[in-house]
Design a protein around this motif. Sequence first.
Motif, PDB file in Angstrom:
ATOM      1  N   GLU A  59      32.672  35.160  30.312  1.00 34.23           N
ATOM      2  CA  GLU A  59      33.161  35.108  31.858  1.00 34.23           C
ATOM      3  C   GLU A  59      32.631  34.126  32.859  1.00 34.23           C
ATOM      4  O   GLU A  59      33.036  33.556  33.574  1.00 34.23           O
ATOM      5  N   GLY A  70      35.400  36.859  39.684  1.00 36.41           N
ATOM      6  CA  GLY A  70      34.534  37.939  39.674  1.00 36.41           C
ATOM      7  C   GLY A  70      33.413  37.866  38.771  1.00 36.41           C
ATOM      8  O   GLY A  70      32.355  38.772  39.206  1.00 36.41           O
ATOM      9  N   SER A 110      33.007  41.799  43.339  1.00 33.44           N
ATOM     10  CA  SER A 110      33.569  41.140  42.198  1.00 33.44           C
ATOM     11  C   SER A 110      35.173  41.342  42.067  1.00 33.44           C
ATOM     12  O   SER A 110      36.007  40.823  41.414  1.00 33.44           O
ATOM     13  N   SER A 111      35.499  42.745  42.629  1.00 33.31           N
ATOM     14  CA  SER A 111      36.878  43.166  42.590  1.00 33.31           C
ATOM     15  C   SER A 111      37.761  41.966  42.960  1.00 33.31           C
ATOM     16  O   SER A 111      37.762  41.412  44.090  1.00 33.31           O
ATOM     17  N   ASN A 112      38.756  41.800  42.302  1.00 36.57           N
ATOM     18  CA  ASN A 112      39.639  40.575  42.319  1.00 36.57           C
ATOM     19  C   ASN A 112      40.824  40.695  41.527  1.00 36.57           C
ATOM     20  O   ASN A 112      40.745  41.028  40.321  1.00 36.57           O
ATOM     21  N   ASN A 151      40.675  39.418  37.934  1.00 34.85           N
ATOM     22  CA  ASN A 151      39.712  39.816  37.079  1.00 34.85           C
ATOM     23  C   ASN A 151      40.257  40.151  35.801  1.00 34.85           C
ATOM     24  O   ASN A 151      41.515  40.623  35.615  1.00 34.85           O
ATOM     25  N   SER A 152      39.662  39.703  34.698  1.00 38.66           N
ATOM     26  CA  SER A 152      40.179  39.697  33.414  1.00 38.66           C
ATOM     27  C   SER A 152      40.292  41.337  32.952  1.00 38.66           C
ATOM     28  O   SER A 152      39.401  42.096  33.810  1.00 38.66           O
ATOM     29  N   LEU A 194      36.478  42.431  32.135  1.00 36.88           N
ATOM     30  CA  LEU A 194      35.622  42.457  33.242  1.00 36.88           C
ATOM     31  C   LEU A 194      35.792  43.636  34.289  1.00 36.88           C
ATOM     32  O   LEU A 194      35.022  44.180  34.756  1.00 36.88           O
ATOM     33  N   LYS A 195      37.097  43.864  34.547  1.00 38.33           N
ATOM     34  CA  LYS A 195      37.506  45.147  35.294  1.00 38.33           C
ATOM     35  C   LYS A 195      36.876  46.596  34.572  1.00 38.33           C
ATOM     36  O   LYS A 195      36.389  47.326  35.346  1.00 38.33           O
ATOM     37  N   ARG A 205      33.055  46.618  35.215  1.00 37.61           N
ATOM     38  CA  ARG A 205      32.889  47.068  36.440  1.00 37.61           C
ATOM     39  C   ARG A 205      32.975  48.479  36.838  1.00 37.61           C
ATOM     40  O   ARG A 205      32.172  49.222  37.257  1.00 37.61           O
TER      41      ARG A 205
END
Length: 374
Positions: free
Chosen positions: A128, A135, A162-164, A167-168, A171-172, A175
């Motif tokens: 990532e 993110g 990093s919240s976007n 986001n994959s 990754l979400k 987090r």
Amino acid sequence: MTQNIYFDESGFTGNNLLHPDQKYFAYGSVATDDAEAAEFVAGLIEKYGIQGGELKGSKLVKFNKGRKAIDEIFTHFEGRIKVSLAEKKYALACKFFEYIFEPCISEINSTFYGIGFHKYIANIMYCEFMARGAGAEEIFQEFENIMRNRDTENLEAIFSSSSNTGNSPILKSIREFAQHRFEDIRDELMSLKDENTGKWILDLTGSALFTLLANWGKEYDQITAFCDNSKPLQQSHELFNLMVNRSDHITSSAFGEEHPLTFNLSEPLVFSDSRISHGIQLADAVAAAMVYSITATDNEHAMKWKALIPTIAHYGSIFPDLDMLNLKDLSAQRNAVVLLELHERAKNGIDLIDGMPEYIRLVSQKLLTHPMYA
């Protein structure tokens, strides 16, 4: 018989593993003695006209004569050199698992290590980051800052920066897992508040030295370890003191391979100035050569030294293994399912470890007959 072994590093940046100009770390070691090292170094200095009266690896690799001098070190000390290498961004991804996931599953961590879940998470995070996924860079930077400062404030909102929308899904999930389990992460950080324990928590020196000594201990009954002056080692030497006059041989297979966990030191680590320790100068040159070998691929010496890595530089080395993410592999499929399960349990306040070994066995059996990807 006690064997002298000399150690030094190249690429040291302490807790800053995201340093833009120092992407690799090497810790070199050479088994020799004072007399042999002094005579050999003096010969190289005279033969190649090396300035300053000592070998400095960072300078030697810049010039052809210096690289030829290092070549002679590898030839003369063949079989008496070991190196630990690390790609720092991937090392940080490994630390991410250690301090974000491990505290939450510590009671049955061997179950997760046994299926390579730690490598799966580390490689996912590394990919990532390297792909500049939305993110990912923010998570890495925030994680490094949290660890460097041992900051326990506002952990319930950990990695929010990093919240976007880009986001994959993985990754979400990672987090959100951290946010739901922030109390476990806080407890782990609180245990690191001691100045000596936590100040160098991301530094790679201590673990590299320990791994090298453990592997040297398979060859020598007792070792005297000479190290260049190092703040991280000087502040965390207690672990090494436990190995003084220790003759038992304890191993572990926790990570899928048999690894030595003990070695026998004749005395506590001996810290010395490289300017007066010829053995440390040799270790410094070896470490610098290993870093050079993976950053200057268009040079004949770099290519020659890179070919040595499988033989001399695999001791505790930390590099990504992207095969861990190949979803055609059943182990990668299993780890992807386990991550989803952990995320779901964390989100719903369900115990993370209750019945987890049985769940993993069930998933393993199911994937054998119904793989996710053919």
